[in-house]
Design an enzyme around this catalytic site. Sequence first.
Site, PDB file in Angstrom:
ATOM      1  N   GLU A   1       0.833  -1.192   0.000  1.00  8.57           N
ATOM      2  CA  GLU A   1       0.000   0.000   0.000  1.00  8.57           C
ATOM      3  C   GLU A   1       0.873   1.249   0.000  1.00  8.57           C
ATOM      4  O   GLU A   1       1.961   1.254   0.565  1.00  8.57           O
ATOM      5  CB  GLU A   1      -0.926  -0.021   1.217  1.00  8.57           C
ATOM      6  CG  GLU A   1      -1.920  -1.171   1.112  1.00  8.57           C
ATOM      7  CD  GLU A   1      -2.920  -1.249   2.266  1.00  8.57           C
ATOM      8  OE1 GLU A   1      -4.074  -1.549   1.987  1.00  8.57           O
ATOM      9  OE2 GLU A   1      -2.539  -1.027   3.422  1.00  8.57           O
TER      10      GLU A   1
ATOM     11  N   CYS B   1       3.595   8.624   0.901  1.00 11.55           N
ATOM     12  CA  CYS B   1       4.176   7.664   1.847  1.00 11.55           C
ATOM     13  C   CYS B   1       4.325   6.333   1.109  1.00 11.55           C
ATOM     14  O   CYS B   1       3.328   5.759   0.668  1.00 11.55           O
ATOM     15  CB  CYS B   1       3.247   7.535   3.055  1.00 11.55           C
ATOM     16  SG  CYS B   1       3.755   6.249   4.223  1.00 11.55           S
TER      17      CYS B   1
ATOM     18  N   CYS C   1       6.693  -7.092   6.885  1.00 12.50           N
ATOM     19  CA  CYS C   1       7.844  -6.614   7.661  1.00 12.50           C
ATOM     20  C   CYS C   1       8.268  -7.716   8.611  1.00 12.50           C
ATOM     21  O   CYS C   1       7.426  -8.436   9.148  1.00 12.50           O
ATOM     22  CB  CYS C   1       7.471  -5.362   8.452  1.00 12.50           C
ATOM     23  SG  CYS C   1       8.885  -4.592   9.289  1.00 12.50           S
TER      24      CYS C   1
ATOM     25  N   CYS D   1       7.041  -5.464  15.425  1.00 17.29           N
ATOM     26  CA  CYS D   1       6.730  -4.515  16.501  1.00 17.29           C
ATOM     27  C   CYS D   1       5.287  -4.787  16.933  1.00 17.29           C
ATOM     28  O   CYS D   1       4.404  -4.983  16.095  1.00 17.29           O
ATOM     29  CB  CYS D   1       6.897  -3.079  16.001  1.00 17.29           C
ATOM     30  SG  CYS D   1       8.587  -2.742  15.454  1.00 17.29           S
TER      31      CYS D   1
ATOM     32  N   CYS E   1       2.042  -2.725  15.467  1.00 20.28           N
ATOM     33  CA  CYS E   1       1.978  -2.375  14.043  1.00 20.28           C
ATOM     34  C   CYS E   1       1.292  -3.466  13.226  1.00 20.28           C
ATOM     35  O   CYS E   1       1.642  -4.641  13.318  1.00 20.28           O
ATOM     36  CB  CYS E   1       3.392  -2.142  13.515  1.00 20.28           C
ATOM     37  SG  CYS E   1       3.437  -1.763  11.746  1.00 20.28           S
TER      38      CYS E   1
ATOM     39  N   CYS F   1      -0.879   5.773   9.989  1.00 22.65           N
ATOM     40  CA  CYS F   1       0.365   5.106  10.386  1.00 22.65           C
ATOM     41  C   CYS F   1       0.075   3.771  11.045  1.00 22.65           C
ATOM     42  O   CYS F   1      -0.737   3.685  11.951  1.00 22.65           O
ATOM     43  CB  CYS F   1       1.132   5.939  11.413  1.00 22.65           C
ATOM     44  SG  CYS F   1       1.539   7.565  10.856  1.00 22.65           S
TER      45      CYS F   1
HETATM   46  N1  SAH Z   1       9.687   0.352   9.742  1.00 28.05           N
HETATM   47  C1  SAH Z   1       9.751   1.772   9.694  1.00 28.05           C
HETATM   48  C2  SAH Z   1       8.712   2.441   8.826  1.00 28.05           C
HETATM   49  C3  SAH Z   1       7.276   1.980   8.909  1.00 28.05           C
HETATM   50  S1  SAH Z   1       6.195   2.490  10.159  1.00 28.05           S
HETATM   51  C4  SAH Z   1       9.692   2.326  11.096  1.00 28.05           C
HETATM   52  O1  SAH Z   1       9.443   1.585  12.021  1.00 28.05           O
HETATM   53  O2  SAH Z   1       9.931   3.515  11.276  1.00 28.05           O
HETATM   54  C5  SAH Z   1       5.878   4.187  10.121  1.00 28.05           C
HETATM   55  C6  SAH Z   1       5.572   4.739  11.523  1.00 28.05           C
HETATM   56  O3  SAH Z   1       4.268   4.347  12.013  1.00 28.05           O
HETATM   57  C7  SAH Z   1       6.558   4.224  12.554  1.00 28.05           C
HETATM   58  O4  SAH Z   1       6.942   5.244  13.416  1.00 28.05           O
HETATM   59  C8  SAH Z   1       5.720   3.190  13.274  1.00 28.05           C
HETATM   60  O5  SAH Z   1       6.256   2.883  14.517  1.00 28.05           O
HETATM   61  C9  SAH Z   1       4.374   3.858  13.331  1.00 28.05           C
HETATM   62  N2  SAH Z   1       3.282   2.931  13.659  1.00 28.05           N
HETATM   63  C10 SAH Z   1       3.267   1.596  13.493  1.00 28.05           C
HETATM   64  N3  SAH Z   1       2.085   1.085  13.919  1.00 28.05           N
HETATM   65  C11 SAH Z   1       1.353   2.130  14.356  1.00 28.05           C
HETATM   66  C12 SAH Z   1       0.025   2.244  14.870  1.00 28.05           C
HETATM   67  N4  SAH Z   1      -0.758   1.187  14.999  1.00 28.05           N
HETATM   68  N5  SAH Z   1      -0.416   3.471  15.192  1.00 28.05           N
HETATM   69  C13 SAH Z   1       0.367   4.553  15.014  1.00 28.05           C
HETATM   70  N6  SAH Z   1       1.607   4.513  14.513  1.00 28.05           N
HETATM   71  C14 SAH Z   1       2.114   3.307  14.188  1.00 28.05           C
END
Ligand code: SAH
Length: 354
Positions: free
Chosen positions: A90, A103, A110, A114, A117, A339
Site C-alpha cells: 500500500e 508515503c 515486515c 513490533c 503495528c 500510520c
Molecule cells: N519500519 C519503519 C517504517 C514503517 S512504520 C519504522 O518503524 O519507522 C511508520 C511509523 O508508524 C513508525 O513510526 C511506526 O512505529 C508507526 N506505527 C506503526 N504502527 C502504528 C500504529 N498502529 N499506530 C500509530 N503509529 C504506528
Amino acid sequence: MINLLNLDREELITFFAELGEKSFRATQIMKWVYQKNVLEFADMTNLSKDLRQRLQTIACLKLPEIQTMQIAQDGTRKWLVQLDSGNSIEMVFIPEEGRNTLCISSQVGCALDCTFCATGKQGFNRNLTTSEIIGQLWLAEQIIIADGYVTENFKHAISNVVIMGMGEPLTNFDNVVKAMRIMLDDFAYGLSRRRITLSTVGIIPALIKLKDQCPVSLAISLHAPNNDLRNQLIPINKKYPLADLIKTCRDYTQGNRHVTFEYVMLKDINDSPFHAKELAKLLHGILAKINLIPFNPFPNAAYQRSTTETIDNFRNILIQAGLVTITRKIRGDDINAACGQLAGKVQNMRAKVD
Ligand code: SAH
C-alpha cells in the site's frame, strides 16, 4: 530483459557504455521516464532509431500496477499496488497546504514484528526492488497530475516523500538507496534531501552507511524512553539498544540537522508523565523534533490510543523541557491509511528474519 527502472544514473551509464553508447544516453532516458512520463522506447525521439530498436529487444520499463484506490474524507488517498501475482503493498498520498506527501513502502510485510503495528502482524515476504519503490512515486505522480493537483514552485506534483509505509527500509538498504538516488537526481525528480524522510526503527550499521551514502532526513521510531519498555514493543531493540541508537543519530546529523523521533501514544503503556520526563532526559542535547503519533487501531490490536488529555500533557512536559514536539494529525484513518494500519496483501509468508 533488463528493467531499466531498477538502475540509478550511474548504473544506466554503465549499461549504455556496454552497448557502446555515450553516457548522456543515461540522462536522456531518465528525463523521458521520470520527467516526461514516457515509457515507450519508440517515443524517445532523441535516441537514434537503431538504439530504440535495440532497447526494445533487450530492455523494458516495467512498473507495478495500481489495483484499487480509496479516498478518505480528508482527501488522503490509499492505493493498493500489485507487485506480482501474490504480493501487493500500500502507498498513501497526503495532500496538505503547500505540500503533497507520498508515503511509500519498501517491503512486502515486515520482519521486525513490533507489537503495535499491523504490517508486522502480516509477516514478511520479500524486499521491494528499486523499480517497485521508485515505481510508486512514478504512478502517484501520474494520478495526481491527472487529477489537477498543482504544487506551486515544484516541477512535480509530489513535493515530499516519506519512506514510512510497509516494511523496514534499512533492511532493504541497496534498493531503497538506489530509489532515493533517483528521487534526488536532477534528471529525475530533483527532490532535496530535506524532502525525503526515511523512517526506521534504527538498524545501527545501516544508519552509519546511510550517512555516508545518502544522508536524507531521518525519522526514528522510538516509542519508548528506556530499554526495558522498548525491548517489549520493538524486539530488535535488544540488538540495537537506545544509548547506541541515540549516539548514532547524533553522529548522523553532526549537530546541524534535526532528527525526528516518532513516539506512538499507547494508553497506559508508554504515555505517563514519568515516561515523558525520561524521554526528555534521553534526548537532552540532541537536535530533536518529537512527533507524537496517537495509536491507530487495527483488528486484534492489543493496545488502545491514549486520551487527548494524556497526549496533551505528555507534549507539554516535553515542550517545557525545551523539545520541539508536535502531535501528528490523524490522516486517512477512515480508510485504514493511517500510520501502522497498512497491511496490503502478503502471500508466501516466510519465517521472520533479523
Ligand atoms: N519500519 C519503519 C517504517 C514503517 S512504520 C519504522 O518503524 O519507522 C511508520 C511509523 O508508524 C513508525 O513510526 C511506526 O512505529 C508507526 N506505527 C506503526 N504502527 C502504528 C500504529 N498502529 N499506530 C500509530 N503509529 C504506528
